[in-house]
Write a protein that holds these residues in place. Structure first.
Motif, PDB file in Angstrom:
ATOM      1  N   GLY A   1       0.645  -1.248   0.044  1.00  0.00           N
ATOM      2  CA  GLY A   1       0.034  -0.101   0.036  1.00  0.00           C
ATOM      3  C   GLY A   1       0.834   1.304   0.195  1.00  0.00           C
ATOM      4  O   GLY A   1       1.963   1.264   0.157  1.00  0.00           O
ATOM      5  N   PRO A   2       0.202   2.367  -0.400  1.00  0.00           N
ATOM      6  CA  PRO A   2       0.999   3.550  -0.553  1.00  0.00           C
ATOM      7  C   PRO A   2       1.646   4.130   0.943  1.00  0.00           C
ATOM      8  O   PRO A   2       2.609   4.803   0.903  1.00  0.00           O
ATOM      9  N   GLN A   3       0.833   3.986   1.852  1.00  0.00           N
ATOM     10  CA  GLN A   3       1.411   4.300   3.295  1.00  0.00           C
ATOM     11  C   GLN A   3       2.767   3.784   3.590  1.00  0.00           C
ATOM     12  O   GLN A   3       3.748   4.320   4.231  1.00  0.00           O
ATOM     13  N   ALA A   4       2.938   2.353   3.505  1.00  0.00           N
ATOM     14  CA  ALA A   4       3.862   1.569   3.630  1.00  0.00           C
ATOM     15  C   ALA A   4       5.076   2.069   2.798  1.00  0.00           C
ATOM     16  O   ALA A   4       6.159   2.176   3.247  1.00  0.00           O
ATOM     17  N   THR A   5       4.616   2.298   1.630  1.00  0.00           N
ATOM     18  CA  THR A   5       5.901   2.581   0.728  1.00  0.00           C
ATOM     19  C   THR A   5       6.297   4.382   0.992  1.00  0.00           C
ATOM     20  O   THR A   5       7.601   4.228   1.027  1.00  0.00           O
ATOM     21  N   GLU A   6       5.617   5.287   1.434  1.00  0.00           N
ATOM     22  CA  GLU A   6       5.855   6.366   1.593  1.00  0.00           C
ATOM     23  C   GLU A   6       6.644   6.379   3.107  1.00  0.00           C
ATOM     24  O   GLU A   6       7.900   6.956   3.192  1.00  0.00           O
ATOM     25  N   ALA A   7       6.500   5.694   4.023  1.00  0.00           N
ATOM     26  CA  ALA A   7       7.034   5.635   5.243  1.00  0.00           C
ATOM     27  C   ALA A   7       8.478   5.002   4.998  1.00  0.00           C
ATOM     28  O   ALA A   7       9.188   5.312   5.735  1.00  0.00           O
ATOM     29  N   ALA A   8       8.574   4.026   4.357  1.00  0.00           N
ATOM     30  CA  ALA A   8       9.721   3.439   4.138  1.00  0.00           C
ATOM     31  C   ALA A   8      10.910   4.219   2.849  1.00  0.00           C
ATOM     32  O   ALA A   8      11.688   3.819   2.652  1.00  0.00           O
ATOM     33  N   GLY A   9      10.219   4.982   2.552  1.00  0.00           N
ATOM     34  CA  GLY A   9      10.916   5.738   1.238  1.00  0.00           C
ATOM     35  C   GLY A   9      11.960   6.433   1.706  1.00  0.00           C
ATOM     36  O   GLY A   9      13.374   6.247   1.074  1.00  0.00           O
ATOM     37  N   ALA A  10      12.131   7.127   2.510  1.00  0.00           N
ATOM     38  CA  ALA A  10      13.429   8.031   2.995  1.00  0.00           C
ATOM     39  C   ALA A  10      14.422   6.930   3.439  1.00  0.00           C
ATOM     40  O   ALA A  10      15.716   7.180   3.355  1.00  0.00           O
ATOM     41  N   SER A  11      13.971   6.055   4.426  1.00  0.00           N
ATOM     42  CA  SER A  11      15.121   5.087   5.014  1.00  0.00           C
ATOM     43  C   SER A  11      15.703   4.123   3.678  1.00  0.00           C
ATOM     44  O   SER A  11      16.732   3.683   3.719  1.00  0.00           O
ATOM     45  N   ASP A  12      14.698   3.976   2.824  1.00  0.00           N
ATOM     46  CA  ASP A  12      15.116   2.936   1.756  1.00  0.00           C
ATOM     47  C   ASP A  12      16.267   3.857   0.901  1.00  0.00           C
ATOM     48  O   ASP A  12      17.148   3.062   0.521  1.00  0.00           O
ATOM     49  N   PHE A  13      15.974   4.968   0.688  1.00  0.00           N
ATOM     50  CA  PHE A  13      16.956   5.847  -0.111  1.00  0.00           C
ATOM     51  C   PHE A  13      18.220   5.894   0.602  1.00  0.00           C
ATOM     52  O   PHE A  13      19.303   5.641  -0.116  1.00  0.00           O
ATOM     53  N   SER A  14      18.196   6.062   1.914  1.00  0.00           N
ATOM     54  CA  SER A  14      19.509   6.199   2.520  1.00  0.00           C
ATOM     55  C   SER A  14      20.095   5.023   2.523  1.00  0.00           C
ATOM     56  O   SER A  14      21.502   4.903   2.506  1.00  0.00           O
ATOM     57  N   ALA A  15      19.383   3.981   2.925  1.00  0.00           N
ATOM     58  CA  ALA A  15      20.031   2.684   2.951  1.00  0.00           C
ATOM     59  C   ALA A  15      20.673   2.196   1.545  1.00  0.00           C
ATOM     60  O   ALA A  15      21.726   1.799   1.624  1.00  0.00           O
ATOM     61  N   MET A  16      19.952   2.555   0.439  1.00  0.00           N
ATOM     62  CA  MET A  16      20.512   2.209  -0.807  1.00  0.00           C
ATOM     63  C   MET A  16      21.705   3.243  -1.256  1.00  0.00           C
ATOM     64  O   MET A  16      22.643   2.539  -1.375  1.00  0.00           O
ATOM     65  N   VAL A  17      21.998   4.342  -0.623  1.00  0.00           N
ATOM     66  CA  VAL A  17      22.964   5.084  -1.088  1.00  0.00           C
ATOM     67  C   VAL A  17      24.260   4.582  -0.009  1.00  0.00           C
ATOM     68  O   VAL A  17      25.340   4.335  -0.540  1.00  0.00           O
ATOM     69  N   SER A  18      23.867   4.454   1.048  1.00  0.00           N
ATOM     70  CA  SER A  18      24.866   3.819   2.226  1.00  0.00           C
ATOM     71  C   SER A  18      25.408   2.479   1.522  1.00  0.00           C
ATOM     72  O   SER A  18      26.648   2.294   1.634  1.00  0.00           O
ATOM     73  N   SER A  19      24.432   1.410   0.921  1.00  0.00           N
ATOM     74  CA  SER A  19      24.709   0.374   0.566  1.00  0.00           C
ATOM     75  C   SER A  19      25.825   0.453  -0.748  1.00  0.00           C
ATOM     76  O   SER A  19      26.765  -0.203  -0.948  1.00  0.00           O
ATOM     77  N   ALA A  20      25.352   1.347  -1.712  1.00  0.00           N
ATOM     78  CA  ALA A  20      26.116   1.804  -2.701  1.00  0.00           C
ATOM     79  C   ALA A  20      27.452   2.034  -2.536  1.00  0.00           C
ATOM     80  O   ALA A  20      28.495   1.826  -3.282  1.00  0.00           O
TER      81      ALA A  20
END
Length: 104
Positions: A24-43
């Motif tokens: 759902g959209p709420q779960a996607t929005e809540a996880a969006g910021a942490s996903d991006f920072s995790a993606m950048v950190s992982s990269a």
């Protein structure tokens, strides 16, 4: 070998994003910021690992323990990952500057 691991990680990240989108959209929005920072950190971590591996292969080749093709492959993979991280960094900076230029 490093390129194969990067591809596997990318597929895993894509699968996780698809699973979150299905929640759902709420779960996607809540996880969006942490996903991006995790993606950048992982990269950044993956790029550091690739660079270290390329250095190890280069040292091994200097001692005659590693094949030249392995060195070239490792250095090329590290270069591609570094260029990708730099491109993402440039886009983030460009987006941040665009946000700063927006009228209040």
């Amino acid at each position: 070998m490093a390129a194969d691991l990067s591809a596997l990680r990318a597929y895993a990240a894509a699968a996780q994003n698809m699973a979150r989108a299905a929640e759902g959209p709420q779960a996607t929005e809540a996880a969006g910021a942490s996903d991006f920072s995790a993606m950048v950190s992982s990269a950044v971590q993956n790029t550091g690992t690739s660079l270290a591996q390329a250095e190890q292969f280069t040292a091994g080749a200097a001692m005659g323990q590693t094949e030249l093709i392995d060195v070239v492959t490792a250095v090329s993979a590290a270069e591609v990952q570094l260029q990708t991280v730099m491109a993402v960094r440039d886009e983030v900076i460009r987006a941040y500057n665009d946000i700063l230029k927006m009228p209040i």
